[in-house]
Write a protein that holds these residues in place. Structure first.
Motif, PDB file in Angstrom:
ATOM      1  N   SER A  64      65.381  28.644  43.663  1.00  0.00           N
ATOM      2  CA  SER A  64      64.858  27.981  44.441  1.00  0.00           C
ATOM      3  C   SER A  64      63.357  28.828  44.664  1.00  0.00           C
ATOM      4  N   THR A  65      63.365  30.180  44.260  1.00  0.00           N
ATOM      5  CA  THR A  65      61.891  30.813  44.089  1.00  0.00           C
ATOM      6  C   THR A  65      61.567  30.812  42.926  1.00  0.00           C
ATOM      7  N   PRO A  66      60.249  30.907  42.576  1.00  0.00           N
ATOM      8  CA  PRO A  66      59.561  31.053  41.172  1.00  0.00           C
ATOM      9  C   PRO A  66      59.920  32.695  40.648  1.00  0.00           C
ATOM     10  N   PHE A  67      59.925  32.746  39.315  1.00  0.00           N
ATOM     11  CA  PHE A  67      60.118  34.051  38.775  1.00  0.00           C
ATOM     12  C   PHE A  67      58.943  34.932  39.009  1.00  0.00           C
ATOM     13  N   ASP A  68      59.377  36.116  39.454  1.00  0.00           N
ATOM     14  CA  ASP A  68      58.365  37.283  39.549  1.00  0.00           C
ATOM     15  C   ASP A  68      58.761  38.470  38.568  1.00  0.00           C
ATOM     16  N   PRO A  69      57.948  38.537  37.725  1.00  0.00           N
ATOM     17  CA  PRO A  69      57.973  39.716  36.534  1.00  0.00           C
ATOM     18  C   PRO A  69      58.552  40.944  37.369  1.00  0.00           C
ATOM     19  N   ALA A  70      57.978  41.568  38.380  1.00  0.00           N
ATOM     20  CA  ALA A  70      58.256  42.399  39.016  1.00  0.00           C
ATOM     21  C   ALA A  70      59.694  42.724  39.583  1.00  0.00           C
ATOM     22  N   SER A  71      60.343  41.606  39.313  1.00  0.00           N
ATOM     23  CA  SER A  71      61.934  41.367  39.971  1.00  0.00           C
ATOM     24  C   SER A  71      62.707  41.862  38.571  1.00  0.00           C
ATOM     25  N   ALA A  72      62.327  41.713  37.506  1.00  0.00           N
ATOM     26  CA  ALA A  72      63.140  41.959  36.374  1.00  0.00           C
ATOM     27  C   ALA A  72      62.906  43.582  35.971  1.00  0.00           C
TER      28      ALA A  72
END
Length: 319
Positions: free
Chosen positions: A4-12
Motif C-alpha cells: 500500500s505504500t511506495p518504495f523507500d530506498p532507505a528501507s532496503a
C-alpha cells in the motif's frame, strides 16, 4: 500481494557475504558508492577471512554513502551460514526489503530503483544479471518441484508484462520483503553451500507470487570456467561443491516432507539426474574423472540427515 505504500530506498538493506576475496569485495563496494538511490544499510558478513577484508570494509565506511554494518564470524559457515546471519542482522535492523548478493558481483547504478519499481506488486523478486563478459546471464528460475531440480530450458524471453513467475531463488540478487522472511524464517545454515537459495526461493514461492523481472541490476565480476553448450553453459565445480550437491539433497527431502510434497520415486529420480549431471561436469568441463568419491560421500552423509526423525525446518521469525 500488493504493497500500500511506495518504495523507500532507505528501507532496503544490501546483504553481502564474503570470504577471502577482498579484491572482489572492493569492486562491489565501489559500485555501491555510486548507486543512486542508495539503500539504508549495507550489511557485510565476513566468513572469517584471513586476508585484508576488515581493512577494506573500514576504508569504505566514510565514502560508501550509507551505513555499513560489519559482522566478522569466528569460523567459515559457508554461503548458507553467511546469508542466514546477514538476513538476521538486516531483519533486526528493521529493513523492509533485503537484497542479497555475493561478493563477486557489482550493482548497476540505478539497480535499487529498478527493483523498487516492482516492490508495490511483488514481495519476492529476482532481477537480471550481466555475465562477466557483458552478455545476459541465464539463470534457471524454475524447478521441477517433484524432482527438486532446476529446469534448464525454461524460456529466457519475456513478454509485455516484463516478468515471469518463478519457484526458485538465487542469493546472487534475491530481493525479498521482510513479511516473507518472517513467515519462512532465515536461510538454513545447515546447507553450508549449494541448494540453499533454491530451497529458500521455493519456500518464498509457497507464500507469495515470486517473480524474475526483465531489469538488469547486477553484473558478475568473476570469470568461471564453463562448457559452452550453445543455448546454455555448464560451469566448473569443486570437490566441496560435489559433496554438498549430493548431501544437501537430504535437507531438501526433509523440507519437502515437512511441506507434504515429498514423492519418493520422483525425488530419487531427481537425485539420480543430479548425480549424472555432476559426472558430465567432471568430464566435459573439468576434464577429469577423479572426484566421484565426493559425490558418493555426499549421498552417504545425506542418508543420515534424511533418517533424522528429530529434524525440523527453520522456524518463523517474530514480527
Amino acid at each position: 500481494m500488493t504493497e500500500s505504500t511506495p518504495f523507500d530506498p532507505a528501507s532496503a538493506t544490501i546483504v553481502v557475504v564474503t570470504y577471502n576475496r577482498s579484491g572482489l569485495l572492493t569492486r562491489l563496494l565501489e559500485s555501491i558508492a555510486v548507486m543512486d538511490p542508495k539503500p539504508g544499510h549495507v550489511v557485510i558478513v565476513d566468513n572469517a577471512s584471513i586476508d585484508d577484508t576488515t581493512a577494506v570494509v573500514d576504508s569504505f565506511r566514510e565514502r560508501v554513502g550509507t551505513e555499513i554494518v560489519y559482522r566478522r564470524l569466528d569460523e567459515n559457515t559457508g554461503g548458507s551460514g553467511g546469508f542466514s546471519e546477514g538476513m538476521r542482522v538486516a531483519y533486526e535492523l528493521g529493513s523492509t526489503w533485503i537484497w542479497l548478493m555475493d561478493d563477486d558481483v557489482e550493482v548497476i547504478p540505478d539497480g535499487l530503483a529498478k527493483m523498487g519499481a516492482w516492490a508495490p506488486r511483488f514481495k519476492s523478486i529476482q532481477g537480471r544479471r550481466y555475465d562477466y563478459d557483458g552478455s545476459p546471464f541465464y539463470w534457471q528460475y524454475r524447478i521441477a518441484e517433484p524432482l527438486a531440480i532446476p529446469i534448464p530450458y525454461a524460456p529466457a524471453g519475456f513478454d509485455e508484462t516484463r516478468y515471469k513467475v518463478m519457484n526458485s531463488g538465487c542469493f546472487e540478487g534475491m530481493f525479498i520483503h521482510r513479511d516473507i522472511v518472517r513467515q519462512i524464517g532465515l536461510p538454513d545454515p545447515r546447507f553450508f553451500i549449494y541448494w540453499d537459495d533454491q530451497t529458500y526461493g521455493w519456500l518464498a514461492s509457497q507464500r507469495t507470487t515470486s517473480v524474475i523481472v526483465d531489469d538488469f541490476v547486477l553484473r558478475r565480476t568473476r570469470e568461471i570456467r564453463q562448457w559452452d553448450m550453445g543455448v546454455r553453459h555448464l560451469n566448473a565445480s569443486s570437490d566441496a561443491y560435489r559433496y554438498y550437491i549430493m548431501r544437501n539433497r537430504a535437507i531438501i527431502k526433509q523440507y519437502y516432507r515437512s511441506a507434504g510434497v515429498y514423492r519418493p520415486a520422483l525425488f530419487a529420480a531427481g537425485t539420480a539426474l543430479t548425480f549424472a549431471k555432476e559426472l558430465i561436469r567432471l568430464v566435459a568441463v573439468e576434464r577429469k574423472v577423479r572426484g566421484t568419491s565426493n559425490l558418493w560421500r555426499g549421498l552417504r552423509d545425506g542418508g543420515k540427515i534424511a533418517r533424522d526423525s528429530a529434524w525440523q525446518p527453520m522456524p518463523p521469525l517474530a514480527a
